[in-house]
Motif scaffolding. Structure first.
Motif, PDB file in Angstrom:
ATOM      1  N   PHE A 115       0.837  -1.198   0.000  1.00 43.03           N
ATOM      2  CA  PHE A 115       0.000   0.000   0.000  1.00 43.03           C
ATOM      3  C   PHE A 115       0.869   1.244   0.000  1.00 43.03           C
ATOM      4  N   SER A 116       0.420   2.259  -0.750  1.00 44.92           N
ATOM      5  CA  SER A 116       1.184   3.492  -0.808  1.00 44.92           C
ATOM      6  C   SER A 116       0.388   4.719  -0.385  1.00 44.92           C
ATOM      7  N   PHE A 117      -0.855   4.852  -0.839  1.00 44.32           N
ATOM      8  CA  PHE A 117      -1.560   6.110  -0.667  1.00 44.32           C
ATOM      9  C   PHE A 117      -3.042   5.893  -0.929  1.00 44.32           C
ATOM     10  N   SER A 118      -3.923   6.604  -0.212  1.00 49.86           N
ATOM     11  CA  SER A 118      -5.357   6.554  -0.513  1.00 49.86           C
ATOM     12  C   SER A 118      -5.906   7.973  -0.588  1.00 49.86           C
ATOM     13  N   PHE A 119      -7.029   8.123  -1.292  1.00 48.12           N
ATOM     14  CA  PHE A 119      -7.637   9.433  -1.484  1.00 48.12           C
ATOM     15  C   PHE A 119      -9.099   9.252  -1.831  1.00 48.12           C
ATOM     16  N   LYS A 120      -9.871  10.319  -1.706  1.00 41.43           N
ATOM     17  CA  LYS A 120     -11.306  10.282  -2.008  1.00 41.43           C
ATOM     18  C   LYS A 120     -11.599  10.993  -3.323  1.00 41.43           C
ATOM     19  N   ILE A 121     -12.553  10.437  -4.041  1.00 40.86           N
ATOM     20  CA  ILE A 121     -13.130  11.090  -5.209  1.00 40.86           C
ATOM     21  C   ILE A 121     -14.633  11.011  -5.013  1.00 40.86           C
ATOM     22  N   ASP A 122     -15.245  12.163  -4.857  1.00 40.56           N
ATOM     23  CA  ASP A 122     -16.677  12.236  -4.579  1.00 40.56           C
ATOM     24  C   ASP A 122     -17.000  11.375  -3.362  1.00 40.56           C
ATOM     25  N   ASP A 123     -17.828  10.347  -3.546  1.00 37.18           N
ATOM     26  CA  ASP A 123     -18.210   9.490  -2.424  1.00 37.18           C
ATOM     27  C   ASP A 123     -17.510   8.136  -2.451  1.00 37.18           C
ATOM     28  N   SER A 124     -16.350   8.057  -3.075  1.00 33.90           N
ATOM     29  CA  SER A 124     -15.618   6.793  -3.132  1.00 33.90           C
ATOM     30  C   SER A 124     -14.173   7.002  -2.685  1.00 33.90           C
ATOM     31  N   VAL A 125     -13.546   5.911  -2.324  1.00 27.35           N
ATOM     32  CA  VAL A 125     -12.143   5.939  -1.914  1.00 27.35           C
ATOM     33  C   VAL A 125     -11.336   5.128  -2.909  1.00 27.35           C
ATOM     34  N   TRP A 126     -10.168   5.640  -3.237  1.00 31.21           N
ATOM     35  CA  TRP A 126      -9.238   4.999  -4.164  1.00 31.21           C
ATOM     36  C   TRP A 126      -7.921   4.793  -3.443  1.00 31.21           C
ATOM     37  N   ALA A 127      -7.130   3.860  -3.957  1.00 29.21           N
ATOM     38  CA  ALA A 127      -5.839   3.584  -3.329  1.00 29.21           C
ATOM     39  C   ALA A 127      -4.792   3.321  -4.400  1.00 29.21           C
ATOM     40  N   ILE A 128      -3.551   3.592  -4.028  1.00 27.25           N
ATOM     41  CA  ILE A 128      -2.419   3.277  -4.907  1.00 27.25           C
ATOM     42  C   ILE A 128      -1.620   2.167  -4.224  1.00 27.25           C
ATOM     43  N   PHE A 129      -1.436   1.071  -4.960  1.00 33.08           N
ATOM     44  CA  PHE A 129      -0.628  -0.049  -4.505  1.00 33.08           C
ATOM     45  C   PHE A 129       0.538  -0.211  -5.462  1.00 33.08           C
ATOM     46  N   TYR A 130       1.581  -0.895  -5.008  1.00 31.44           N
ATOM     47  CA  TYR A 130       2.701  -1.202  -5.911  1.00 31.44           C
ATOM     48  C   TYR A 130       3.186  -2.612  -5.690  1.00 31.44           C
TER      49      TYR A 130
END
Length: 104
Positions: A88-103
């Protein structure tokens, strides 16, 4: 050396694979770089890339939506992806959803 990559949240929603490719391409430039952190604004995520020695293995980043974005849901998502070989690297919100960056 530090470099910043700005990715529109709209671009992530419409084509997350291309948004992942933008991040990976930025890390593959003449000077190898890797994601060290980031922050979000209303319209974008801003990712901080730091220079790494060329002897380090190259990381491949993937931007994915998180289905259950409760605290326990996000922890579960991180654990599931970790056992599949992703960190796991980072998470963030877009509108009413959550996104994440994995590597990997």
């Amino acid at each position: 050396m530090i470099k910043f990559v700005k990715i529109s949240k709209k671009d992530i929603i419409f084509d997350r694979k291309n948004a992942s490719a933008v991040l990976n391409k930025a890390c593959e430039r003449a000077i190898s770089m890797e994601l060290s952190g980031g922050f979000e604004t209303d319209e974008r995520i801003v990712l901080c890339l730091e220079e790494v020695s060329s002897s380090k293995s190259k990381k491949i980043y993937t931007i994915v939506p998180v289905e259950d974005w409760t605290e326990d849901g996000l922890i579960g998502e991180i654990n599931i992806r970790y056992t599949a070989g992703f960190s796991f690297s980072f998470s963030f919100k877009i509108d009413d959803s959550v996104w994440a960056i994995f590597y990997s």
